[in-house]
Every structure is written in structure tokens, then in C-alpha cells.
Design a protein around this motif. Structure first.
Motif, PDB file in Angstrom:
ATOM      1  N   LEU A 377      24.555   8.796  -8.364  1.00  0.00           N
ATOM      2  CA  LEU A 377      24.087   9.998  -8.541  1.00  0.00           C
ATOM      3  C   LEU A 377      22.489  10.156  -8.601  1.00  0.00           C
ATOM      4  CD1 LEU A 377      24.905  12.989  -9.348  1.00  0.00           C
ATOM      5  CD2 LEU A 377      24.795  12.550 -11.656  1.00  0.00           C
ATOM      6  N   LEU A 378      21.668   9.166  -9.409  1.00  0.00           N
ATOM      7  CA  LEU A 378      20.267   9.404  -9.047  1.00  0.00           C
ATOM      8  C   LEU A 378      19.922   8.498  -8.255  1.00  0.00           C
ATOM      9  CD1 LEU A 378      19.498   9.626 -13.120  1.00  0.00           C
ATOM     10  CD2 LEU A 378      20.063  11.500 -11.386  1.00  0.00           C
ATOM     11  N   SER A 379      20.283   8.233  -7.016  1.00  0.00           N
ATOM     12  CA  SER A 379      19.901   7.047  -6.111  1.00  0.00           C
ATOM     13  C   SER A 379      18.592   7.440  -5.648  1.00  0.00           C
ATOM     14  CB  SER A 379      20.948   7.242  -5.008  1.00  0.00           C
ATOM     15  OG  SER A 379      20.274   6.356  -4.148  1.00  0.00           O
ATOM     16  N   HIS A 380      17.779   6.233  -5.295  1.00  0.00           N
ATOM     17  CA  HIS A 380      16.458   6.358  -4.876  1.00  0.00           C
ATOM     18  C   HIS A 380      16.565   5.831  -3.296  1.00  0.00           C
ATOM     19  CE1 HIS A 380      17.106   2.613  -6.567  1.00  0.00           C
ATOM     20  NE2 HIS A 380      16.348   1.811  -5.468  1.00  0.00           N
ATOM     21  N   ALA A 381      17.775   5.727  -2.772  1.00  0.00           N
ATOM     22  CA  ALA A 381      17.809   5.066  -1.497  1.00  0.00           C
ATOM     23  C   ALA A 381      17.982   5.963  -0.191  1.00  0.00           C
ATOM     24  CB  ALA A 381      19.044   4.037  -1.336  1.00  0.00           C
ATOM     25  N   VAL A 382      17.327   5.586   0.928  1.00  0.00           N
ATOM     26  CA  VAL A 382      17.261   6.481   2.034  1.00  0.00           C
ATOM     27  C   VAL A 382      17.802   5.472   2.996  1.00  0.00           C
ATOM     28  CG1 VAL A 382      15.512   7.984   1.320  1.00  0.00           C
ATOM     29  CG2 VAL A 382      15.110   5.934   2.481  1.00  0.00           C
ATOM     30  N   ASP A 383      18.065   6.366   4.248  1.00  0.00           N
ATOM     31  CA  ASP A 383      18.350   5.366   5.644  1.00  0.00           C
ATOM     32  C   ASP A 383      16.926   5.292   6.108  1.00  0.00           C
ATOM     33  OD1 ASP A 383      18.671   4.168   7.887  1.00  0.00           O
ATOM     34  OD2 ASP A 383      19.863   5.871   9.057  1.00  0.00           O
ATOM     35  N   GLY A 384      16.065   4.166   5.776  1.00  0.00           N
ATOM     36  CA  GLY A 384      14.714   4.102   6.094  1.00  0.00           C
ATOM     37  C   GLY A 384      14.328   2.977   5.493  1.00  0.00           C
ATOM     38  N   PHE A 385      12.919   3.067   4.815  1.00  0.00           N
ATOM     39  CA  PHE A 385      12.297   1.885   4.355  1.00  0.00           C
ATOM     40  C   PHE A 385      11.557   2.099   2.956  1.00  0.00           C
ATOM     41  CE2 PHE A 385      11.579   2.680   8.892  1.00  0.00           C
ATOM     42  CZ  PHE A 385      12.130   1.561   9.632  1.00  0.00           C
ATOM     43  N   SER A 386      11.272   1.198   2.072  1.00  0.00           N
ATOM     44  CA  SER A 386      10.538   1.662   1.044  1.00  0.00           C
ATOM     45  C   SER A 386       9.150   0.448   1.356  1.00  0.00           C
ATOM     46  CB  SER A 386      11.134   1.095  -0.208  1.00  0.00           C
ATOM     47  OG  SER A 386      11.178  -0.261  -0.359  1.00  0.00           O
ATOM     48  N   LEU A 387       7.930   1.077   0.461  1.00  0.00           N
ATOM     49  CA  LEU A 387       6.662   0.461   0.728  1.00  0.00           C
ATOM     50  C   LEU A 387       6.301   0.605  -1.002  1.00  0.00           C
ATOM     51  CD1 LEU A 387       4.088  -0.781   1.348  1.00  0.00           C
ATOM     52  CD2 LEU A 387       3.262   1.545   1.821  1.00  0.00           C
ATOM     53  N   ALA A 388       6.298  -0.873  -1.683  1.00  0.00           N
ATOM     54  CA  ALA A 388       5.950  -0.910  -3.005  1.00  0.00           C
ATOM     55  C   ALA A 388       4.497  -1.517  -2.782  1.00  0.00           C
ATOM     56  CB  ALA A 388       6.683  -1.960  -3.539  1.00  0.00           C
ATOM     57  N   MET A 389       3.658  -0.784  -3.798  1.00  0.00           N
ATOM     58  CA  MET A 389       2.276  -1.163  -3.875  1.00  0.00           C
ATOM     59  C   MET A 389       1.692  -1.158  -5.148  1.00  0.00           C
ATOM     60  SD  MET A 389       1.185   2.301  -1.317  1.00  0.00           S
ATOM     61  CE  MET A 389      -0.290   2.026  -0.710  1.00  0.00           C
ATOM     62  N   ASP A 390       1.027  -2.278  -5.321  1.00  0.00           N
ATOM     63  CA  ASP A 390       0.571  -2.660  -6.603  1.00  0.00           C
ATOM     64  C   ASP A 390      -0.899  -2.215  -7.085  1.00  0.00           C
ATOM     65  OD1 ASP A 390       2.929  -3.896  -7.234  1.00  0.00           O
ATOM     66  OD2 ASP A 390       2.330  -6.019  -7.838  1.00  0.00           O
ATOM     67  N   PHE A 391      -1.275  -1.554  -7.734  1.00  0.00           N
ATOM     68  CA  PHE A 391      -2.398  -1.193  -8.100  1.00  0.00           C
ATOM     69  C   PHE A 391      -3.230  -1.695  -9.393  1.00  0.00           C
ATOM     70  CE2 PHE A 391      -0.783   2.117  -5.359  1.00  0.00           C
ATOM     71  CZ  PHE A 391      -1.902   2.386  -4.541  1.00  0.00           C
ATOM     72  N   LYS A 392      -4.376  -2.114  -9.471  1.00  0.00           N
ATOM     73  CA  LYS A 392      -5.052  -2.461 -10.485  1.00  0.00           C
ATOM     74  C   LYS A 392      -5.629  -1.143 -11.272  1.00  0.00           C
ATOM     75  CE  LYS A 392      -9.274  -5.186 -11.970  1.00  0.00           C
ATOM     76  NZ  LYS A 392      -9.880  -6.384 -11.839  1.00  0.00           N
ATOM     77  N   VAL A 393      -5.266  -1.112 -12.426  1.00  0.00           N
ATOM     78  CA  VAL A 393      -5.576  -0.228 -13.532  1.00  0.00           C
ATOM     79  C   VAL A 393      -6.888  -0.477 -14.465  1.00  0.00           C
ATOM     80  CG1 VAL A 393      -4.991   1.469 -15.217  1.00  0.00           C
ATOM     81  CG2 VAL A 393      -3.253   0.718 -13.618  1.00  0.00           C
ATOM     82  N   THR A 394      -7.795   0.373 -14.675  1.00  0.00           N
ATOM     83  CA  THR A 394      -9.274   0.051 -15.587  1.00  0.00           C
ATOM     84  C   THR A 394      -9.334   1.101 -16.359  1.00  0.00           C
ATOM     85  OG1 THR A 394     -10.824   0.817 -13.955  1.00  0.00           O
ATOM     86  CG2 THR A 394     -10.196  -1.557 -13.818  1.00  0.00           C
ATOM     87  N   ASP A 395      -9.864   1.151 -17.242  1.00  0.00           N
ATOM     88  CA  ASP A 395     -10.247   2.331 -18.167  1.00  0.00           C
ATOM     89  C   ASP A 395     -10.949   3.346 -17.343  1.00  0.00           C
ATOM     90  OD1 ASP A 395      -9.177   1.062 -20.468  1.00  0.00           O
ATOM     91  OD2 ASP A 395     -10.992   0.439 -21.122  1.00  0.00           O
ATOM     92  N   ARG A 396     -11.991   2.912 -16.284  1.00  0.00           N
ATOM     93  CA  ARG A 396     -12.574   3.781 -15.413  1.00  0.00           C
ATOM     94  C   ARG A 396     -11.888   4.655 -14.479  1.00  0.00           C
ATOM     95  NH1 ARG A 396     -18.111   1.283 -13.557  1.00  0.00           N
ATOM     96  NH2 ARG A 396     -18.157   3.216 -12.503  1.00  0.00           N
ATOM     97  N   ASN A 397     -10.819   3.610 -13.832  1.00  0.00           N
ATOM     98  CA  ASN A 397     -10.266   4.323 -12.987  1.00  0.00           C
ATOM     99  C   ASN A 397      -8.844   5.016 -13.011  1.00  0.00           C
ATOM    100  OD1 ASN A 397      -8.028   2.544 -12.764  1.00  0.00           O
ATOM    101  ND2 ASN A 397      -8.872   1.326 -11.237  1.00  0.00           N
ATOM    102  N   ARG A 398      -8.475   4.777 -14.455  1.00  0.00           N
ATOM    103  CA  ARG A 398      -7.209   5.344 -14.780  1.00  0.00           C
ATOM    104  C   ARG A 398      -6.842   6.928 -14.446  1.00  0.00           C
ATOM    105  NH1 ARG A 398      -3.230   3.390 -18.707  1.00  0.00           N
ATOM    106  NH2 ARG A 398      -4.358   1.331 -19.317  1.00  0.00           N
ATOM    107  N   ALA A 399      -7.593   7.936 -14.791  1.00  0.00           N
ATOM    108  CA  ALA A 399      -7.547   9.165 -14.465  1.00  0.00           C
ATOM    109  C   ALA A 399      -7.678   9.511 -12.880  1.00  0.00           C
ATOM    110  CB  ALA A 399      -8.647  10.145 -15.118  1.00  0.00           C
ATOM    111  N   LYS A 400      -8.487   8.873 -12.250  1.00  0.00           N
ATOM    112  CA  LYS A 400      -8.501   8.857 -10.881  1.00  0.00           C
ATOM    113  C   LYS A 400      -7.238   8.455  -9.853  1.00  0.00           C
ATOM    114  CE  LYS A 400     -11.871   7.825  -7.222  1.00  0.00           C
ATOM    115  NZ  LYS A 400     -12.952   6.866  -6.828  1.00  0.00           N
ATOM    116  N   MET A 401      -6.777   7.157 -10.478  1.00  0.00           N
ATOM    117  CA  MET A 401      -5.630   6.697  -9.993  1.00  0.00           C
ATOM    118  C   MET A 401      -4.267   7.501 -10.178  1.00  0.00           C
ATOM    119  SD  MET A 401      -4.369   3.772  -8.942  1.00  0.00           S
ATOM    120  CE  MET A 401      -5.449   2.500  -9.476  1.00  0.00           C
ATOM    121  N   SER A 402      -4.461   8.121 -11.534  1.00  0.00           N
ATOM    122  CA  SER A 402      -3.139   9.105 -11.770  1.00  0.00           C
ATOM    123  C   SER A 402      -3.171  10.090 -10.822  1.00  0.00           C
ATOM    124  CB  SER A 402      -3.174   9.582 -12.982  1.00  0.00           C
ATOM    125  OG  SER A 402      -2.480  10.551 -13.362  1.00  0.00           O
ATOM    126  N   GLY A 403      -4.297  10.621 -10.393  1.00  0.00           N
ATOM    127  CA  GLY A 403      -4.660  12.004  -9.701  1.00  0.00           C
ATOM    128  C   GLY A 403      -4.129  11.299  -7.933  1.00  0.00           C
TER     129      GLY A 403
END
Ligand code: FAD
Length: 467
Positions: A377-403
Motif C-alpha cells: 500500500l505505501l510502496s516506494h518502488a517504481v519501474d526505474g531507479f533509486s539514488l541514495a545520497m548521504d549528507f553531512k549535517v552540521t549546526d551551521r548547515n542544518r537549516a540550509k540542508m533542510s531547505g
């Protein structure tokens, strides 16, 4: 049962970027779950199940409420070596499971990139592996599971029995009930080794066409994407496609199937304990350091080659360096994974990668996979691809990252993409409504009312995406 104040604990996500305080209740038996539901109702608190608690976001956090620690319900209850069907309590980890079945020539049908996850967590997220394009998510290999509803009812679900709950609870992130045991069908293997073909791809277009063209000839396929490369090299990287060995192909199958052949070494070059490695990685985890590492990795991948390695080495690459997420520093790490149809993936990810460079917030690790749709029911899958990206969070970039991640969401939505609730920490109620659709959400909420009439099961994720 009472909630002593000393159970009020700070819990975190896998990347240590989110923190929340909850009453942590250790669950040993099914009855403990029922007792906790009754207590929660009396105290007006909400409840969230937690396996190992290593999701990248807030799925197993419940600020101010109760968290059921399911890791103590970790017995393997039945194992039939002839049919490959295993029945386990929900707190059994993938590590325990493959250790149990692999020496007898079986392997879990779908695994995550770490073996530390519990089966309850894997079912509730409906995890996908590097074989998603052919094997589907883990839910397609579940014979049956038992779940306790907040009403106290203990029910069994299978594709035939309580089918509506089966397809909603798998991938339902514990919002309908707490899974107590799972019957799962393993996959036959004839060797402890797997054959891997590795080749480089010079750009995003070749990365995606490589996944598309080579998936049908392989059991598994996965790509590393250099998230720091730009211009003509944007999306370059390396693909790894692998096949299980056929019966008779490994003359030493008896040996290679032994657990002693599968263990990931605890030391680097036989000398340095790997659990110390993250301290050495930390100084390189900045934009310049990661660009240098990625460039070196890409250059070293230019020699295309094939090799054999153990199942554990191939599947659990992310367990090579214990606590590697600590190298991201005090602010921690988050992951953003988007799922896009094969027709729109290239242009959407081009835009996303370029945006991350423009904002000065490049991802430090990119992983691509090939997927197909499923009927959960709540599937995330598609006929296609996924791209997973890891990001470093810091106190300074947190709000900018969220945006920036919210901008990514808009790009993914307009390209017809989907989101995985186990990964992203920004997906909002509006985005959820847009990708799942009102009809699906209404169906889920109707089931929620039936299973959990008093609304006891809530997590930080639930409040973020449904309220
Ligand atoms: C290094 C790493 C690599 C990963 N690789 C992959 C990958 O390749 N593919 C993929 O799909 N995912 C991957 N993940 C995500 C991971 O598989 C999921 O987040 C998984 O749910 C984590 O398992 P857990 O036991 O820690 O669950 P938790 O984080 O504790 O919980 C996850 C969800 O399951 C619910 N839950 C837990 N136990 C129960 C239960 N008994 N009954 C009902 N609900 C329950 C929780 O409430 C929560 O909603 C990866 C994560 C990490 C850290």
C-alpha cells in the motif's frame, strides 16, 4: 507494569543527526506489548516499536512517548532446511538469520546494506536489496507474520489471510500494529561465493543505461555514483553486478559455505582494528576531502574486472567499517533517497546533483539501484531507479540542508517519483499526499482506525507525514 523515570532515555537515528527522548520499554514476550499498550492508554502516551533503531531518520523515534525496544524478542523459533522456511521473533537481526541458514545452503531473499537490522524493522520498512528489480521487496518473501494490535488482538496475516493488513503493515512502519513473529522463505545458494563484474561508467546517462541493460543478466546490481563530479563527468561511477553460483560451479562449496569463510575481517591489513578507522576518516569528511577521495576512487575503478567474494562481503559492504557514520562528526549524517521512473530519472538527478553543487552542500556518497513496482500500500518502488545520497549535517548547515532537501522533493514530485519513509527526514505531509494520493492515504487511515481505534501507535515520522 509501570514506567520508572529511569527509562526516560535519549534515542537517536543511525546517523546521530536526530535526537529525541522517550520511555524505552524492553520487550521480552508478546504479553509485554499488550501490558505497555494498556499502560500507554491509561497515561495518554503514544507508542512506537523499535528494532535496532538504525533507520536514517525519525521512523523509530517517538518524542515524549513510549518506545518498545523489540531487540530482546530475538529467538529463531523454527527452521526447515528442506523448504527454506524460517520462523523468527521480530527482534532477530539479519546477522542472526544468515548465520543460521547460510551454512546449510540458504540466504535471506532480500537484505539491506547492513546486517544489523531486525526482521521487524525490515518488514515494517519493506526493505529492498540490490536484487529489487527481480526479487521485489522483502515483503514478497513473507509467508506469514503475527502482529499484536493496540486492541490486544493477536492476529496472523498472509497474502491470503487478512490480506489487506498484510499489504498495509509490510511497509507500514509500525503504524498499525507490532509484529511479533515472521515466517520467511529463504533463497537456495550452492556456494558461499558470488561472482561480481565491476566496470566504470563515465557519466549519469551511462550509469543509468548500465543498470537498465545489465540487470536482466544478473541476480544483483548496484552503482556507486561520484556525487562530487560535475560537467561532462556528472553521475560517473562504477557498477557492480553479481550472480550466485550454480549448483556444481564451486568445487569447494562445503568450505565456502562455512561461517568462517564469510566473516568480515575485524582488522585492516591484519593489523589495525577497523573499529578505530572512523577516527582516521573524520579529517577527510569535508567537501575538499571527499572530492579528492571520490576522484581517486573513480580513477582506481577504471580497470574493469571480475572477481569472486563471499556473500557477506558483497552484501554488507557498509558493515566493513564499524561506526563509520561517526566519521561525519558531531552533527551526524542524513540520507536522501529518491525513486524515479526510468524515463525521468536522468534529468531529475542531473538537476538535483547540480543544485547540491550550487548550494555548496554536495552529497558525500551516492548509490544507485534498479527497481520494479510492487503491490504494497505505501510502496516506494517504481519501474526505474533509486539514488541514495548521504549528507553531512552540521549546526551551521542544518537549516540550509533542510531547505535544499525540500527543493529536491519538488523536483522528484514533478518527475513522477516516490519517497522511502525509512530514509528521508524532510518528506512533508503535503509531499506524502502528492506522491501516495488521497485514495491510498484514506485507505491506510481506515485500516488505522480499525487496528488502532485509540490512536496509540504514533512515531515522529507518523506525525510528520500524516498530521
Ligand atoms: C547502513 C545502512 C544500510 C541500509 N541499507 C538499506 C538497503 O539496502 N535497503 C533498504 O531498504 N533499507 C536500507 N537501510 C534502511 C534499514 O533497512 C531500515 O531503516 C530498517 O527498518 C532498519 O531496521 P531496524 O531494525 O533498525 O528498524 P528501526 O529503525 O528500529 O525501525 C524501523 C521501522 O520499523 C518499525 N518497527 C520496528 N520493529 C517493529 C515491529 N516489531 N513491529 C512493527 N513495527 C516495527 C519502527 O516503528 C519503524 O517505523 C539501511 C540502513 C542503514 C543504517
Amino acid at each position: 507494569m509501570s514506567l520508572p523515570l529511569n527509562t526516560f532515555t535519549q534515542l537517536e537515528n543511525f546517523g546521530h543527526s536526530l535526537k529525541s527522548t522517550s520511555y524505552r520499554v524492553q520487550i521480552q514476550r508478546t504479553e509485554d506489548i499488550y501490558d505497555t499498550f494498556r499502560l500507554a492508554k491509561k497515561l495518554g502516551l503514544t507508542v512506537t516499536a523499535r528494532g535496532t533503531g538504525i533507520s536514517y531518520n525519525d521512523v523509530s523515534l517517538n518524542s515524549g512517548g513510549i518506545v518498545l525496544d523489540m531487540s530482546g524478542m530475538n529467538r529463531i523459533l523454527e527452521w526447515d532446511t528442506a523448504s527454506g522456511v524460517v520462523r523468527c521473533e521480530a527482534g532477530v537481526t539479519l546477522r542472526q538469520l544468515w548465520h543460521h541458514v547460510e551454512p546449510e545452503g540458504w540466504w535471506p531473499p532480500v537484505v539491506s546494506g547492513t546486517m544489523r537490522t531486525t526482521l521487524g524493522g525490515c518488514l515494517s520498512a519493506n526493505i529492498h536489496g540490490k536484487n529489487n528489480f527481480q526479487a521485489g521487496p522483502i515483503g514478497e518473501h513473507v509467508v506469514e507474520f503475527t502482529v499484536m494490535l493496540p486492541t490486544g488482538a493477536l492476529i496472523k496475516c498472509s497474502p491470503k489471510k487478512n490480506a489487506d493488513l498484510f499489504y498495509a503493515m509490510i511497509g507500514g512502519f509500525g503504524m498499525l500494529g507490532v509484529i511479533t513473529s515472521i515466517k520467511l522463505k529463504m533463497k537456495r545458494i550452492y556456494s558461499g561465493l558470488i561472482t561480481v563484474d565491476a566496470w566504470h561508467v563515465p557519466n549519469l546517462s551511462r550509469q543509468l543505461s548500465g543498470l537498465l541493460e545489465h540487470a536482466p543478466d544478473h541476480d544483483y546490481i548496484v552503482g556507486w555514483l561520484d556525487t562530487t563530479a560535475s560537467g561532462k563527468s556528472l553521475g560517473r561511477g562504477q557498477l557492480h553486478a553479481a550472480n550466485n553460483l550454480n549448483e556444481g560451479e564451486d568445487p569447494n562449496a562445503g568450505e565456502t559455505l562455512k561461517l568462517s569463510h564469510q566473516h568480515l575481517p575485524a582488522r585492516l591489513f591484519g593489523v589495525m582494528p577497523k573499529r578505530l578507522l572512523h577516527y582516521f576518516m573524520n579529517p577527510f569528511l569535508n567537501n575538499l576531502g571527499v572530492k579528492t577521495i571520490n576522484t581517486a576512487k573513480y580513477i582506481s575503478s577504471l580497470r574493469d574486472h571480475s572477481f569472486r567474494q563471499s556473500h557477506a562481503e558483497y552484501h554488507f559492504l557498509l558493515d566493513y567499517v564499524p561506526d563509520w557514520e561517526r566519521s561525519f562528526g558531531r552533527g551526524g549524517l542524513i540520507q536522501y533517497q529518491s525513486f524515479l521512473p526510468k524515463e525521468t530519472a536522468e534529468s531529475a538527478w542531473r538537476e538535483i546533483l547540480q543544485l547540491s553543487h550550487k548550494r555548496g552542500l554536495p552529497s558525500y556518497l551516492g548509490v544507485t539501484k534498479r527497481h520494479r513496482p510492487d503491490k504494497f500500500l505505501l510502496s516506494h518502488a517504481v519501474d526505474g531507479f533509486s539514488l541514495a545520497m548521504d549528507f553531512k549535517v552540521t549546526d551551521r548547515n542544518r537549516a540550509k540542508m533542510s531547505g535544499m532537501l525540500q527543493e529536491f522533493d519538488r523536483i522528484v514530485l514533478s518527475a513522477g517519483g516516490r519517497f522511502y519513509f525509512a530514509k528521508n527526514s524532510e518528506t512533508s505531509a503535503e509531499t506524502t499526499e502528492a506522491f501516495l494520493g488521497m485514495a491510498t492515504i484514506a485507505k491506510f487511515k481506515k485500516l488505522k482506525k480499525r487496528c488502532d481505534p485509540n490512536g496509540l501507535l504514533e512515531s515522529d515520522l507518523y506525525r510528520r507525514i500524516f498530521k
